[in-house]
Design an enzyme around this catalytic site. Structure first.
Site, mmCIF file in Angstrom:
data_model
loop_
_atom_site.group_PDB
_atom_site.id
_atom_site.type_symbol
_atom_site.label_atom_id
_atom_site.label_comp_id
_atom_site.label_asym_id
_atom_site.label_seq_id
_atom_site.Cartn_x
_atom_site.Cartn_y
_atom_site.Cartn_z
ATOM 1 C CB CYS A 70 -0.608 -8.019 13.154
ATOM 2 S SG CYS A 70 -0.971 -7.081 11.649
ATOM 3 C CD GLU A 110 -1.372 -3.663 2.695
ATOM 4 O OE1 GLU A 110 -2.009 -3.946 1.673
ATOM 5 O OE2 GLU A 110 -1.377 -4.369 3.716
ATOM 6 C CG ASP A 167 -6.108 -7.959 6.724
ATOM 7 O OD1 ASP A 167 -6.278 -7.683 7.923
ATOM 8 O OD2 ASP A 167 -5.062 -7.654 6.117
ATOM 9 C CB SER A 168 -6.911 -3.526 6.898
ATOM 10 O OG SER A 168 -5.647 -4.096 7.166
ATOM 11 C CG HIS A 220 -0.338 -6.739 7.423
ATOM 12 N ND1 HIS A 220 -1.676 -6.682 7.754
ATOM 13 C CD2 HIS A 220 -0.208 -6.023 6.271
ATOM 14 C CE1 HIS A 220 -2.313 -5.966 6.837
ATOM 15 N NE2 HIS A 220 -1.445 -5.561 5.928
ATOM 16 C CB CYS A 261 -8.174 -8.484 10.097
ATOM 17 S SG CYS A 261 -7.798 -6.881 10.800
#
Ligand code: DGL
Length: 267
Positions: A187, A155, A12-13, A189, A75
């Site tokens: 998403c 994040e 993932d990022s 996240h 992601c």
């Protein structure tokens, strides 16, 4: 090494894919996970599809060098932009799981009449969810809202408190999301703020995310290929392309135990 005992690569990022990694680790405790968070390029959601494809190709190349039997694209931005190209280049070398298909299938199986979706700009702009959903449930109304502040906010550890509450309420009050009876957290996240989203709706909207459904899909695909690991003590490895304190802090908070993060400068 026996192919079934080889690791699963997940990327993932940043921290978002950890929500998926945790679900896989809980469901399949004998699997070894190699996690890569591309924190040097976070957020992916604001990047072009070409840039995301370039990052994904390089990360997957690295994970395949680590002998991964399966790659989980944890992601949505990368799943929508890069799944096709990854299959084209690497499908002979490993199994690939994206986070879109399991979520679309889970949503299609529900009896929603108007479904909302929140995601990064990159995911919304590809229109992949709309296309996939149309194939399974052509009559279902799906409204997608880009919510670009959420992933960087999470994040940075802004999960509880006034700032995140205000940002979230502003997005969820958007006119396009009125009268929905289901909401997709598209998403990886967003499961980290799922309790806050549930509080906003007080049970009037069913929320689906891509944690357990992806873990189930991973299990199903490994089982179908006879590739489920057995007997391993889990010994996961976590890498980031840029070491940041906030990533380490949020990761520990979220994963609930000490996570040894290694800096892996692949760029
Ligand atoms: N977690 C990612 C997703 O599912 C990306 C968030 C970001 O880096 O913008 O889209």
């Amino acid at each position: 090494m026996n192919k079934a005992q080889r690791p699963i690569g997940i990327f993932d990022s940043g921290i978002g894919g950890m929500t998926v990694a945790r679900a896989i680790a809980q469901r399949l405790p004998h699997e070894q996970l190699i996690y890569f968070g591309d924190t040097a390029h976070l957020p992916y959601g604001d990047k072009s599809a070409d840039a995301i494809r370039y990052y994904a190709l390089k990360i997957v190349k690295y994970l395949l060098e680590q002998d991964c039997k399966m790659i989980v694209i944890a992601c949505n931005s990368a799943s929508t932009a890069a799944y096709g190209v990854l299959l084209e280049f690497f499908k002979e070398q490993a199994l690939f799981v994206n986070v879109v298909d399991p979520l679309v299938e889970a949503a299609a199986a529900e009896n929603f009449s108007k479904l909302g979706l929140i995601a990064t700009k990159a995911t919304v702009h590809t229109g992949v969810y709309e296309r996939q959903m149309k194939r399974l449930r052509p009559e279902l109304e799906l409204v997608s809202l880009p919510t670009p502040l959420l992933a960087p906010m999470i994040e940075e550890g802004f999960i509880h408190g006034k700032i995140s509450q205000t940002v979230l309420e502003t997005y969820l009050s958007h006119p396009s999301l009125q009268d929905i009876d289901g909401l997709l957290l598209a998403c990886t996240h967003y499961p980290l703020i799922r309790p806050q989203i549930e509080n906003f709706y007080h049970g009037s909207v069913k929320i689906l995310d891509s944690t357990d459904v992806v873990a189930q899909s991973v299990e199903k695909q490994l089982q179908a290929q006879g590739l489920l690991a057995t007997g391993n003590e889990a010994n996961h490895r976590f890498y980031v392309s840029d070491h940041t304190d906030s990533f380490e802090k949020t990761t520990k908070l979220f994963y609930g135990r000490d996570v040894h993060l290694e800096h892996l400068p692949i760029w």
